[in-house]
Design a protein around this motif. Structure first.
Motif, mmCIF file in Angstrom:
data_model
loop_
_atom_site.group_PDB
_atom_site.id
_atom_site.type_symbol
_atom_site.label_atom_id
_atom_site.label_comp_id
_atom_site.label_asym_id
_atom_site.label_seq_id
_atom_site.Cartn_x
_atom_site.Cartn_y
_atom_site.Cartn_z
ATOM 1 N N LEU A 126 0.830 -1.209 0.000
ATOM 2 C CA LEU A 126 0.000 0.000 0.000
ATOM 3 C C LEU A 126 0.864 1.258 0.000
ATOM 4 C CD1 LEU A 126 -2.782 -1.142 2.481
ATOM 5 C CD2 LEU A 126 -3.136 -0.464 0.088
ATOM 6 N N ASP A 127 1.936 1.241 0.776
ATOM 7 C CA ASP A 127 2.845 2.388 0.794
ATOM 8 C C ASP A 127 3.476 2.611 -0.578
ATOM 9 O OD1 ASP A 127 2.470 3.134 3.433
ATOM 10 O OD2 ASP A 127 4.108 1.887 4.191
ATOM 11 N N THR A 128 3.857 1.534 -1.240
ATOM 12 C CA THR A 128 4.548 1.639 -2.524
ATOM 13 C C THR A 128 3.701 2.363 -3.562
ATOM 14 O OG1 THR A 128 5.839 -0.362 -2.122
ATOM 15 C CG2 THR A 128 5.562 0.301 -4.422
ATOM 16 N N VAL A 129 2.394 2.131 -3.534
ATOM 17 C CA VAL A 129 1.514 2.765 -4.529
ATOM 18 C C VAL A 129 0.798 3.984 -3.950
ATOM 19 C CG1 VAL A 129 1.177 0.595 -5.756
ATOM 20 C CG2 VAL A 129 -0.465 1.268 -3.986
ATOM 21 N N ARG A 147 -8.467 2.702 -7.643
ATOM 22 C CA ARG A 147 -8.635 1.251 -7.803
ATOM 23 C C ARG A 147 -7.421 0.626 -8.480
ATOM 24 N NH1 ARG A 147 -14.748 -0.536 -9.442
ATOM 25 N NH2 ARG A 147 -15.895 0.839 -8.036
ATOM 26 N N GLN A 148 -6.924 1.309 -9.501
ATOM 27 C CA GLN A 148 -5.776 0.762 -10.215
ATOM 28 C C GLN A 148 -4.583 0.606 -9.286
ATOM 29 O OE1 GLN A 148 -5.825 -0.554 -13.016
ATOM 30 N NE2 GLN A 148 -3.991 -0.221 -14.231
ATOM 31 N N ARG A 149 -4.340 1.586 -8.462
ATOM 32 C CA ARG A 149 -3.218 1.513 -7.528
ATOM 33 C C ARG A 149 -3.408 0.372 -6.528
ATOM 34 N NH1 ARG A 149 -4.145 7.338 -5.983
ATOM 35 N NH2 ARG A 149 -3.133 6.822 -4.020
ATOM 36 N N VAL A 150 -4.642 0.157 -6.082
ATOM 37 C CA VAL A 150 -4.913 -0.924 -5.132
ATOM 38 C C VAL A 150 -4.683 -2.286 -5.788
ATOM 39 C CG1 VAL A 150 -6.720 -2.034 -3.756
ATOM 40 C CG2 VAL A 150 -6.482 0.463 -3.740
ATOM 41 N N LEU A 151 -5.101 -2.442 -7.032
ATOM 42 C CA LEU A 151 -4.904 -3.717 -7.719
ATOM 43 C C LEU A 151 -3.420 -3.988 -7.975
ATOM 44 C CD1 LEU A 151 -7.904 -3.512 -10.200
ATOM 45 C CD2 LEU A 151 -7.723 -4.927 -8.148
ATOM 46 N N ILE A 152 -2.656 -2.944 -8.217
ATOM 47 C CA ILE A 152 -1.202 -3.111 -8.339
ATOM 48 C C ILE A 152 -0.626 -3.516 -6.991
ATOM 49 C CG2 ILE A 152 0.981 -1.906 -8.790
ATOM 50 C CD1 ILE A 152 -0.640 -0.187 -10.836
ATOM 51 N N ALA A 153 -1.118 -2.901 -5.921
ATOM 52 C CA ALA A 153 -0.648 -3.270 -4.583
ATOM 53 C C ALA A 153 -0.957 -4.729 -4.278
ATOM 54 C CB ALA A 153 -1.287 -2.360 -3.530
ATOM 55 N N ARG A 154 -2.119 -5.204 -4.696
ATOM 56 C CA ARG A 154 -2.464 -6.613 -4.484
ATOM 57 C C ARG A 154 -1.444 -7.529 -5.166
ATOM 58 N NH1 ARG A 154 -8.007 -9.021 -6.917
ATOM 59 N NH2 ARG A 154 -6.870 -8.527 -8.838
#
Length: 258
Positions: A126-129, A147-154
């Motif tokens: 989460l911090d990274t994005v 949303r895009q940032r969260v999916l990348i974090a996943r």
């Protein structure tokens, strides 16, 4: 897990009688960031689907560390390969933290809870994005870029050896585009990423594969691939390509039609 080697060997993909990709070969060495570029409809997304095992090749093979990706056990594949895809914006009835925690699922047994390491990896992703402040928000109430940032974090929380991304900078503002691509370069993983922005691809990718009408038209370092002649052939536009004095990477300027 060490970065994986990816080898796509003469892969052909079809949808009924239509060829989506024809005899495409590609290699990503361990730890490389490989960019797929090309106009809409050139086959980029289709090729990525074959790599993360959604679209089965009509012929050819996809190998991850020497093993045929299509014969790997599902659990082993999930531990090895993570994907961020364009159509993944489902309305999860979950918080952002819970969505990112889904990335840890391949590393657990059924009904296992989150360990301290899991929680640390989720927080780090989460911090990274730049999404730590969103952790308790409902995912379905986020903007497209959030949303895009969260999916990348996943995907980052999954700690894959091979990370496949289809236009991950879509919906992101410029600051987050740069931050996400910089994070991909720092991952202990091999990265295969489709990008529309040629200047971002030139700066962040070690090598590029240019797809046009389902075939590889050119491949190699950005300085060799991104030429006015090739861009005119593939995109039908006139360009000037210079070497940026600070980044030493190609800088593509698109010229208006007259």
């Amino acid at each position: 897990m060490s970065p994986a080697e990816l080898v796509v060997d003469t892969v052909t993909l079809s949808a009924g009688a239509r060829r989506l990709v024809e005899e495409v070969s590609l290699r990503a060495g361990q730890g490389e960031v490989i960019g797929l570029v090309g106009p809409n409809g050139s086959g980029k997304s289709s090729l990525l689907r074959a790599v993360y095992r959604v679209l089965r090749p009509a012929s050819g093979t996809v190998r991850v560390d020497g093993a045929d990706a299509w014969t790997l056990p599902v659990r082993r594949l999930a531990r090895t390969v993570a994907a961020v895809v364009q159509e993944a914006g489902a309305d999860f009835d979950l918080t952002v933290r819970e969505v990112v925690a889904m990335g840890r699922t391949p590393h657990k047994r059924l009904l296992d809870g989150d360990t301290g390491d899991d929680l640390r990896l989720i927080a780090d992703a989460l911090d990274t994005v730049d999404a730590a402040a969103l952790a308790d928000r409902p995912f379905d109430q986020l903007s497209g870029g959030e949303r895009q940032r969260v999916l990348i974090a996943r995907a980052l929380a999954q700690q894959p050896a091979l990370l496949v991304l289809d236009e991950p900078t879509n919906h992101l503002d410029i600051r987050h585009q740069l931050a996400v691509l910089a994070a991909l370069r720092d991952l202990p993983a091999t990265v295969l990423v489709a990008l529309h922005d040629l200047n971002l691809a030139a700066y962040y990718c070690d090598r590029l594969y240019v797809l046009h009408e389902g075939r590889v038209t050119a491949s190699g370092p950005p300085t060799e691939v991104l030429t006015p002649h090739l861009l005119a052939k593939v995109y039908g536009v006139q360009t000037e390509v210079t070497i940026h004095p600070r980044t030493n990477s190609p800088q593509v300027t698109f010229l208006p039609t007259t």
